[in-house]
Design a protein around this motif. Sequence first.
Motif, PDB file in Angstrom:
ATOM      1  N   PRO A   1       0.806  -1.230   0.000  1.00  0.00           N
ATOM      2  CA  PRO A   1       0.000   0.000   0.000  1.00  0.00           C
ATOM      3  C   PRO A   1       0.834   1.272   0.000  1.00  0.00           C
ATOM      4  O   PRO A   1       0.397   2.305  -0.504  1.00  0.00           O
ATOM      5  CB  PRO A   1      -0.833  -0.117   1.281  1.00  0.00           C
ATOM      6  CG  PRO A   1      -0.092  -1.107   2.143  1.00  0.00           C
ATOM      7  CD  PRO A   1       0.566  -2.049   1.188  1.00  0.00           C
ATOM      8  N   SER A   2       2.048   1.205   0.542  1.00  0.00           N
ATOM      9  CA  SER A   2       2.873   2.409   0.629  1.00  0.00           C
ATOM     10  C   SER A   2       3.364   2.883  -0.733  1.00  0.00           C
ATOM     11  O   SER A   2       3.796   4.035  -0.885  1.00  0.00           O
ATOM     12  CB  SER A   2       4.081   2.155   1.542  1.00  0.00           C
ATOM     13  OG  SER A   2       4.914   1.152   1.003  1.00  0.00           O
ATOM     14  N   ILE A   3       3.308   2.010  -1.741  1.00  0.00           N
ATOM     15  CA  ILE A   3       3.826   2.390  -3.051  1.00  0.00           C
ATOM     16  C   ILE A   3       2.981   3.490  -3.681  1.00  0.00           C
ATOM     17  O   ILE A   3       3.435   4.228  -4.555  1.00  0.00           O
ATOM     18  CB  ILE A   3       3.886   1.149  -3.973  1.00  0.00           C
ATOM     19  CG1 ILE A   3       4.783   1.421  -5.191  1.00  0.00           C
ATOM     20  CG2 ILE A   3       2.502   0.754  -4.457  1.00  0.00           C
ATOM     21  CD1 ILE A   3       6.197   1.694  -4.856  1.00  0.00           C
TER      22      ILE A   3
ATOM     23  N   GLY B   1       7.683   8.588  -5.491  1.00  0.00           N
ATOM     24  CA  GLY B   1       8.885   9.340  -5.838  1.00  0.00           C
ATOM     25  C   GLY B   1      10.001   8.463  -6.390  1.00  0.00           C
ATOM     26  O   GLY B   1      10.487   8.717  -7.509  1.00  0.00           O
ATOM     27  N   PRO B   2      10.446   7.431  -5.661  1.00  0.00           N
ATOM     28  CA  PRO B   2      11.503   6.563  -6.188  1.00  0.00           C
ATOM     29  C   PRO B   2      11.097   5.860  -7.482  1.00  0.00           C
ATOM     30  O   PRO B   2      11.930   5.654  -8.368  1.00  0.00           O
ATOM     31  CB  PRO B   2      11.725   5.556  -5.060  1.00  0.00           C
ATOM     32  CG  PRO B   2      11.265   6.261  -3.829  1.00  0.00           C
ATOM     33  CD  PRO B   2      10.112   7.107  -4.271  1.00  0.00           C
ATOM     34  N   THR B   3       9.827   5.483  -7.583  1.00  0.00           N
ATOM     35  CA  THR B   3       9.363   4.817  -8.803  1.00  0.00           C
ATOM     36  C   THR B   3       9.517   5.733 -10.005  1.00  0.00           C
ATOM     37  O   THR B   3      10.046   5.332 -11.056  1.00  0.00           O
ATOM     38  CB  THR B   3       7.882   4.399  -8.665  1.00  0.00           C
ATOM     39  OG1 THR B   3       7.745   3.525  -7.552  1.00  0.00           O
ATOM     40  CG2 THR B   3       7.397   3.701  -9.926  1.00  0.00           C
ATOM     41  N   LEU B   4       9.061   6.963  -9.878  1.00  0.00           N
ATOM     42  CA  LEU B   4       9.169   7.921 -10.974  1.00  0.00           C
ATOM     43  C   LEU B   4      10.629   8.245 -11.289  1.00  0.00           C
ATOM     44  O   LEU B   4      10.994   8.434 -12.448  1.00  0.00           O
ATOM     45  CB  LEU B   4       8.397   9.198 -10.629  1.00  0.00           C
ATOM     46  CG  LEU B   4       6.878   9.034 -10.491  1.00  0.00           C
ATOM     47  CD1 LEU B   4       6.244  10.342 -10.022  1.00  0.00           C
ATOM     48  CD2 LEU B   4       6.271   8.581 -11.811  1.00  0.00           C
ATOM     49  N   ALA B   5      11.462   8.299 -10.252  1.00  0.00           N
ATOM     50  CA  ALA B   5      12.884   8.571 -10.462  1.00  0.00           C
ATOM     51  C   ALA B   5      13.542   7.440 -11.260  1.00  0.00           C
ATOM     52  O   ALA B   5      14.330   7.693 -12.184  1.00  0.00           O
ATOM     53  CB  ALA B   5      13.591   8.752  -9.122  1.00  0.00           C
ATOM     54  N   LEU B   6      13.220   6.197 -10.926  1.00  0.00           N
ATOM     55  CA  LEU B   6      13.783   5.056 -11.646  1.00  0.00           C
ATOM     56  C   LEU B   6      13.304   5.035 -13.098  1.00  0.00           C
ATOM     57  O   LEU B   6      14.081   4.761 -14.018  1.00  0.00           O
ATOM     58  CB  LEU B   6      13.397   3.751 -10.942  1.00  0.00           C
ATOM     59  CG  LEU B   6      14.101   3.486  -9.609  1.00  0.00           C
ATOM     60  CD1 LEU B   6      13.429   2.338  -8.858  1.00  0.00           C
ATOM     61  CD2 LEU B   6      15.576   3.178  -9.838  1.00  0.00           C
TER      62      LEU B   6
ATOM     63  N   HIS C   1      11.323  -2.279  -5.463  1.00  0.00           N
ATOM     64  CA  HIS C   1      10.637  -1.165  -4.798  1.00  0.00           C
ATOM     65  C   HIS C   1       9.128  -1.250  -4.955  1.00  0.00           C
ATOM     66  O   HIS C   1       8.380  -1.014  -4.002  1.00  0.00           O
ATOM     67  CB  HIS C   1      11.142   0.166  -5.355  1.00  0.00           C
ATOM     68  CG  HIS C   1      10.389   1.357  -4.852  1.00  0.00           C
ATOM     69  ND1 HIS C   1      10.468   1.796  -3.544  1.00  0.00           N
ATOM     70  CD2 HIS C   1       9.513   2.189  -5.483  1.00  0.00           C
ATOM     71  CE1 HIS C   1       9.669   2.847  -3.391  1.00  0.00           C
ATOM     72  NE2 HIS C   1       9.086   3.102  -4.549  1.00  0.00           N
ATOM     73  N   THR C   2       8.668  -1.575  -6.152  1.00  0.00           N
ATOM     74  CA  THR C   2       7.227  -1.595  -6.398  1.00  0.00           C
ATOM     75  C   THR C   2       6.569  -2.907  -6.002  1.00  0.00           C
ATOM     76  O   THR C   2       5.347  -2.965  -5.830  1.00  0.00           O
ATOM     77  CB  THR C   2       6.925  -1.343  -7.889  1.00  0.00           C
ATOM     78  OG1 THR C   2       7.514  -2.395  -8.677  1.00  0.00           O
ATOM     79  CG2 THR C   2       7.473  -0.001  -8.330  1.00  0.00           C
ATOM     80  N   GLY C   3       7.367  -3.992  -5.891  1.00  0.00           N
ATOM     81  CA  GLY C   3       6.790  -5.294  -5.605  1.00  0.00           C
ATOM     82  C   GLY C   3       6.117  -5.903  -6.810  1.00  0.00           C
ATOM     83  O   GLY C   3       5.320  -6.840  -6.681  1.00  0.00           O
ATOM     84  N   SER C   4       6.427  -5.403  -7.995  1.00  0.00           N
ATOM     85  CA  SER C   4       5.771  -5.873  -9.215  1.00  0.00           C
ATOM     86  C   SER C   4       6.706  -5.721 -10.402  1.00  0.00           C
ATOM     87  O   SER C   4       7.489  -4.781 -10.472  1.00  0.00           O
ATOM     88  CB  SER C   4       4.492  -5.076  -9.474  1.00  0.00           C
ATOM     89  OG  SER C   4       3.954  -5.349 -10.761  1.00  0.00           O
ATOM     90  N   ILE C   5       6.601  -6.667 -11.349  1.00  0.00           N
ATOM     91  CA  ILE C   5       7.381  -6.547 -12.571  1.00  0.00           C
ATOM     92  C   ILE C   5       6.600  -5.835 -13.674  1.00  0.00           C
ATOM     93  O   ILE C   5       7.146  -5.590 -14.750  1.00  0.00           O
ATOM     94  CB  ILE C   5       7.857  -7.926 -13.083  1.00  0.00           C
ATOM     95  CG1 ILE C   5       6.660  -8.835 -13.394  1.00  0.00           C
ATOM     96  CG2 ILE C   5       8.816  -8.565 -12.092  1.00  0.00           C
ATOM     97  CD1 ILE C   5       7.049 -10.123 -14.095  1.00  0.00           C
ATOM     98  N   VAL C   6       5.341  -5.491 -13.423  1.00  0.00           N
ATOM     99  CA  VAL C   6       4.525  -4.840 -14.455  1.00  0.00           C
ATOM    100  C   VAL C   6       5.117  -3.507 -14.913  1.00  0.00           C
ATOM    101  O   VAL C   6       5.218  -3.255 -16.121  1.00  0.00           O
ATOM    102  CB  VAL C   6       3.063  -4.675 -13.988  1.00  0.00           C
ATOM    103  CG1 VAL C   6       2.275  -3.789 -14.947  1.00  0.00           C
ATOM    104  CG2 VAL C   6       2.394  -6.035 -13.865  1.00  0.00           C
ATOM    105  N   PRO C   7       5.523  -2.596 -14.004  1.00  0.00           N
ATOM    106  CA  PRO C   7       6.132  -1.346 -14.491  1.00  0.00           C
ATOM    107  C   PRO C   7       7.361  -1.594 -15.357  1.00  0.00           C
ATOM    108  O   PRO C   7       7.561  -0.910 -16.365  1.00  0.00           O
ATOM    109  CB  PRO C   7       6.502  -0.607 -13.198  1.00  0.00           C
ATOM    110  CG  PRO C   7       5.567  -1.153 -12.169  1.00  0.00           C
ATOM    111  CD  PRO C   7       5.397  -2.600 -12.532  1.00  0.00           C
TER     112      PRO C   7
END
Length: 241
Positions: A86-88, A95-100, A207-213
């Motif tokens: 849920p924190s993602i 923030g980290p997701t968009l940065a990556l 970080h996201t817990g998913s390979i979809v991104p």
Amino acid sequence: MATSLIETTRRYAVPILIGAAVAIAGILPWALIAPINARVRPDLPWAAVAMVAYLALYVAWLNGAGWPKRWREWRHESLRLWRPGPSIWTRAGLGPTLALLALLTMLYILWIALDGQRPPPDLSLYPTTAYRISIVLIGALVSGLVEEVAFRGYMQSRLERYGAGTAIVVTSLVFTLFHGVHGGAALLLLGPGLFIASALYGMLAYHTGSIVPGIVMHTLGDLSYTFFATLGGDARLLIAP
């Protein structure tokens, strides 16, 4: 000492071999049927249709569908297709997701800029417009989906029990060496970039817990590279004479 070394090797070797097997199982069918389509009814992209159907079954099985039932949970956990915490979705998590994603975008732009000055490729082996377009689209999909499933899914997720950093580094080394099929010279030239890209994809999955991104970004990135670098951004090359 020897027993400890053997046990350590086994612990790392099993996820690596499983991930490599998953990668081969995903890539090999396309490598086999795509050239056949160039000779048999190239006006109909039947290989692309068959590959999309295969990939759907491939992902479903690796995510836990089908037989054997006793491995369903293990397959589902290994793939980690979609299990973000849920924190993602919070500002701190996004923030980290968009940065990556931004770093990966910059890396693809750099690759295209450095490798986009080559002469137009010889497309004589790609006889029809339908076949050329299918090769570009499905090639990117196979690369983006299968590599994330195999490396950031099955391989990295199983290695993360020994630490996330270790898992990302080991997976990235294997991912880089896996591209040695293109030749030693290509590996030396592309190796550093491949390692960095794999590490970024590995951090994104962790970080996201998913390979979809990663699947979406990897597919779009490879598609952009093919169009802008390999084809020089000239859509006319996709139109067969």
